[in-house]
Design a protein around this motif. Sequence first.
Motif, PDB file in Angstrom:
ATOM      1  N   ALA A   9       0.794  -1.134   0.297  1.00  0.00           N
ATOM      2  CA  ALA A   9      -0.023   0.288  -0.027  1.00  0.00           C
ATOM      3  C   ALA A   9       0.907   1.106   0.015  1.00  0.00           C
ATOM      4  CB  ALA A   9      -0.910   0.267   1.059  1.00  0.00           C
ATOM      5  N   THR A  10       2.220   1.105   0.654  1.00  0.00           N
ATOM      6  CA  THR A  10       2.985   2.699   1.049  1.00  0.00           C
ATOM      7  C   THR A  10       3.518   2.515  -0.114  1.00  0.00           C
ATOM      8  OG1 THR A  10       3.218   1.914   2.973  1.00  0.00           O
ATOM      9  CG2 THR A  10       4.946   3.243   2.214  1.00  0.00           C
ATOM     10  N   ILE A  11       3.648   1.925  -1.054  1.00  0.00           N
ATOM     11  CA  ILE A  11       4.542   1.625  -2.422  1.00  0.00           C
ATOM     12  C   ILE A  11       3.453   1.805  -3.253  1.00  0.00           C
ATOM     13  CG2 ILE A  11       5.819   0.497  -4.706  1.00  0.00           C
ATOM     14  CD1 ILE A  11       6.604  -1.126  -2.642  1.00  0.00           C
ATOM     15  N   LEU A  12       2.612   1.880  -3.397  1.00  0.00           N
ATOM     16  CA  LEU A  12       1.280   2.356  -4.679  1.00  0.00           C
ATOM     17  C   LEU A  12       0.841   4.116  -3.906  1.00  0.00           C
ATOM     18  CD1 LEU A  12      -1.057  -0.916  -4.728  1.00  0.00           C
ATOM     19  CD2 LEU A  12       0.796  -0.184  -6.576  1.00  0.00           C
ATOM     20  N   ILE A  13       1.143   4.261  -2.851  1.00  0.00           N
ATOM     21  CA  ILE A  13       0.649   5.915  -2.652  1.00  0.00           C
ATOM     22  C   ILE A  13       1.947   6.513  -2.879  1.00  0.00           C
ATOM     23  CG2 ILE A  13       0.572   7.282  -0.527  1.00  0.00           C
ATOM     24  CD1 ILE A  13      -0.798   5.489   0.924  1.00  0.00           C
ATOM     25  N   ILE A  14       3.464   5.538  -2.256  1.00  0.00           N
ATOM     26  CA  ILE A  14       4.692   7.016  -3.583  1.00  0.00           C
ATOM     27  C   ILE A  14       4.675   6.356  -4.913  1.00  0.00           C
ATOM     28  CG2 ILE A  14       6.658   6.625  -3.689  1.00  0.00           C
ATOM     29  CD1 ILE A  14       6.321   5.073  -0.949  1.00  0.00           C
ATOM     30  N   LEU A  15       3.889   5.532  -5.125  1.00  0.00           N
ATOM     31  CA  LEU A  15       4.406   5.242  -7.173  1.00  0.00           C
ATOM     32  C   LEU A  15       3.020   6.416  -7.564  1.00  0.00           C
ATOM     33  CD1 LEU A  15       4.410   1.694  -7.736  1.00  0.00           C
ATOM     34  CD2 LEU A  15       6.480   3.123  -7.636  1.00  0.00           C
ATOM     35  N   GLY A  16       1.967   6.798  -6.529  1.00  0.00           N
ATOM     36  CA  GLY A  16       1.150   7.739  -7.087  1.00  0.00           C
ATOM     37  C   GLY A  16       0.842   9.134  -7.371  1.00  0.00           C
ATOM     38  N   ALA A  17       1.789   9.258  -6.197  1.00  0.00           N
ATOM     39  CA  ALA A  17       1.969  10.615  -5.894  1.00  0.00           C
ATOM     40  C   ALA A  17       3.745  11.313  -6.646  1.00  0.00           C
ATOM     41  CB  ALA A  17       2.325  10.978  -4.595  1.00  0.00           C
ATOM     42  N   LEU A  18       4.306  10.142  -6.932  1.00  0.00           N
ATOM     43  CA  LEU A  18       5.777  10.503  -8.610  1.00  0.00           C
ATOM     44  C   LEU A  18       4.688  10.501  -9.649  1.00  0.00           C
ATOM     45  CD1 LEU A  18       7.973   7.905  -7.292  1.00  0.00           C
ATOM     46  CD2 LEU A  18       7.978  10.791  -6.960  1.00  0.00           C
ATOM     47  N   ILE A  19       3.501   9.837 -10.131  1.00  0.00           N
ATOM     48  CA  ILE A  19       3.150   9.167 -10.911  1.00  0.00           C
ATOM     49  C   ILE A  19       2.198  10.942 -10.885  1.00  0.00           C
ATOM     50  CG2 ILE A  19       1.019   9.037 -12.440  1.00  0.00           C
ATOM     51  CD1 ILE A  19       1.713   6.001 -11.795  1.00  0.00           C
ATOM     52  N   GLY A  20       1.322  11.631 -10.172  1.00  0.00           N
ATOM     53  CA  GLY A  20       1.030  13.083  -9.854  1.00  0.00           C
ATOM     54  C   GLY A  20       1.707  14.216 -10.042  1.00  0.00           C
ATOM     55  N   THR A  21       2.354  13.758  -9.140  1.00  0.00           N
ATOM     56  CA  THR A  21       4.169  15.062  -9.464  1.00  0.00           C
ATOM     57  C   THR A  21       4.869  15.014 -10.819  1.00  0.00           C
ATOM     58  OG1 THR A  21       4.693  14.868  -7.224  1.00  0.00           O
ATOM     59  CG2 THR A  21       5.876  15.596  -8.354  1.00  0.00           C
ATOM     60  N   SER A  22       4.422  13.886 -11.734  1.00  0.00           N
ATOM     61  CA  SER A  22       5.054  13.868 -12.927  1.00  0.00           C
ATOM     62  C   SER A  22       4.105  14.561 -14.181  1.00  0.00           C
ATOM     63  CB  SER A  22       4.948  13.105 -13.484  1.00  0.00           C
ATOM     64  OG  SER A  22       6.675  11.970 -12.469  1.00  0.00           O
ATOM     65  N   LEU A  23       2.578  14.218 -14.120  1.00  0.00           N
ATOM     66  CA  LEU A  23       1.931  14.591 -14.169  1.00  0.00           C
ATOM     67  C   LEU A  23       1.342  16.418 -14.611  1.00  0.00           C
ATOM     68  CD1 LEU A  23      -1.143  12.103 -14.039  1.00  0.00           C
ATOM     69  CD2 LEU A  23       0.762  12.237 -16.539  1.00  0.00           C
TER      70      LEU A  23
END
Length: 348
Positions: A9-23
């Motif tokens: 779950a933590t990994i998914l949250i971090i990946l989501g934050a990175l993807i959102g920031t990248s977008l």
Amino acid sequence: MLKKFLTPATILIILGALIGTSLVLYAWRLPPFTSSIEMTDNAYVRGYVTTLSPQVSGYVVDVPVQDYQSVEKGQLLARIDDRIYRQKLAQAEAALATQRAALDNSRQQETAAQARIASSEAAVDSVNADLEQAESQSNRQDSLIRSGVVATSAQEQAHAARDRARAAMAQAKAAVEVSRQDLQTIIVNRNSLEAAVANAQAAVELAKIDLSNTEIRAPRDGKLGEVGVRVGQYVAAGTQLMAVVPKDVWIIANFKETQLAGMTVGQPVEIRVDALDRKVLKGRVERFSPATGSEFSVIKADNASGNFVKIAQRMGVRIAVDDTTEAASLLTPGMSVTVRIDKSVGPA
């Protein structure tokens, strides 16, 4: 410990934050996603759409064209009943003929007045001869009276003849002056007659223009929009009949002000047309709008109200279509397009 925190779950949250920031960084073209290519889908094909309206009123008697038909410059598109306008032209021409006749009569009167002046001057010469003779005769009688040769009655008759000759001379000179004044009156009236002729000529030209305006013709080559006029319809001046769309088209692309830095006239442009299956056409930057779109709006924004929010404005960029392919010939005003400009490439 690290494994305890790196749960799925933590990994998914971090990946989501990175993807959102990248977008977000990509959308705002912030490092590391900065690019020299600017694009916008707020762009449309524009053209010279000319709405045709009559300049005279009347019933439409002929509409020889149909919707979306190709037309040539000068081609008849509609005709208004011209009987009234033909009669107005005939009436104006008759009035012009009357004024010209009056002007010709004035010229004839001038000739006659000049003849009367010549006649009056000749009469002065004749009376002058009689006066000289009468004065000579009076002088001789005066001499004879002083010599006691003739009676005083002869002297009186000579004096009377001399006085009559002098009166005739004054009358003859007055007649010359009257004739000259008559001529001057004719010349002065000539100006008003010439103005009346000019006014009548203008009325004829206006009647001709109105008559020619009963035929609505294509102002240039192009295609018609929907033909909104029908035979038998009464139209007034300014009634919209149809529109002519020439082949000349261009693109108006509305870029944000943050995208304009580095754009110059002449830079190549890629144009993707929605209606042509996203086909890519070639163009170039032609010119920039002198102000943002908000400056041309009817209701201006009031930024001094105290609750100002900065919003990136859009600037219109005119793009010429340089492509000569068949696809480019299918462009029509109003189509939506997407444009891409590589600011790293200099003007062509």
